[in-house]
Design a protein around this motif. Structure first.
Motif: not given
Lengths: 112, 115
Positions: A36, A38, A41-44, A46, A89, B91, B106-108
């Motif tokens: 992943y 990242q 400020g954002k989510g991981p 894919f 990750f 998360l 995933f969300g932020a």
């Protein structure tokens, strides 16, 4: 619990060079692995995955290598760009189990 | 929706207060995950929902943490009597099915700060 760790917490590369991010895992029964990305400020997000019946898989500018003998996973990014700067990750999973175990991450800095 | 939506994006609370964090998964995704990410750390699994099955709560760190998923869609993670060590990014992720080889989106995240 499972142990998924990274050899290098930070990696700095020059724009245009290739990057290699490494990951070690401890559970030999793990059969599915994901990388992943990242951004701050954002989510991981894919990037690429690989199953244990493979030792290499290629995507767009990325390649994942799996060495089950030494329980090692790597992510190779070709011609690294500034937009590749992020924390990467690895995560492992066993079939029929819901949990993914994540490493602590490697920060990739791409210098212009 | 277009992606996983979490709210609030930031939450500051006082020690001892209860907080609720919300996750709206991607429409049609039956599996939903909550993770906790402490500063500079990887993701710690908290809880997993799959359809109408009983959730896998094995990752919840204490009985102050609970989560529910109503109508198989929206999920709420509740932390009671918050402690400073609860400060982290929470998360949420969803996937089409709760199978190991389905990609999680995933969300932020919600950044929780407990003062």
């Amino acid at each position: 619990g499972e142990s998924v760790g990274l050899h290098l917490p930070t990696l700095s590369v020059q724009e245009g060079d290739n990057s290699i991010i490494n990951c070690a895992y401890s559970n030999s029964a793990s059969d599915y692995f994901i990388w992943y990305k990242q951004e701050s400020g954002k989510g991981p997000q894919f990037i690429i995955d690989i199953r244990s019946n493979m030792d290499k898989r290629q995507g767009q500018r990325v390649t994942v290598l799996l060495n089950k003998t030494v329980k090692h996973l790597s992510l190779q990014i070709a011609a690294t760009q500034p937009g590749d700067s992020a924390v990467y990750f690895c995560a492992e999973n066993m079939e029929n189990f819901n949990k993914f175990y994540f490493g602590s991450g490697t920060k990739l800095n791409v210098k212009p | 929706g277009a992606g996983v939506s979490q709210s609030p994006s930031n939450k500051v609370t006082e020690k001892g207060k209860d907080v609720e964090l919300r996750c709206d998964p991607i429409s049609g995704h039956t599996a939903l995950y909550w993770y906790r990410q402490s500063l500079g750390q990887g993701l710690e699994f908290l809880i997993y929902f799959q359809g109408n099955s009983a959730p896998d709560k094995s990752g919840l760190p204490s009985d102050r943490f609970s989560a529910e998923r109503t109508g198989g869609s929206v999920s709420t993670l509740t932390i009671q009597r918050t402690q400073q060590e609860d400060s982290a990014v929470y998360l949420c992720a969803s996937s089409l099915q709760g199978l190991s080889k389905n990609i999680q989106y995933f969300g932020a995240g919600t950044r929780l700060s407990v003062l």
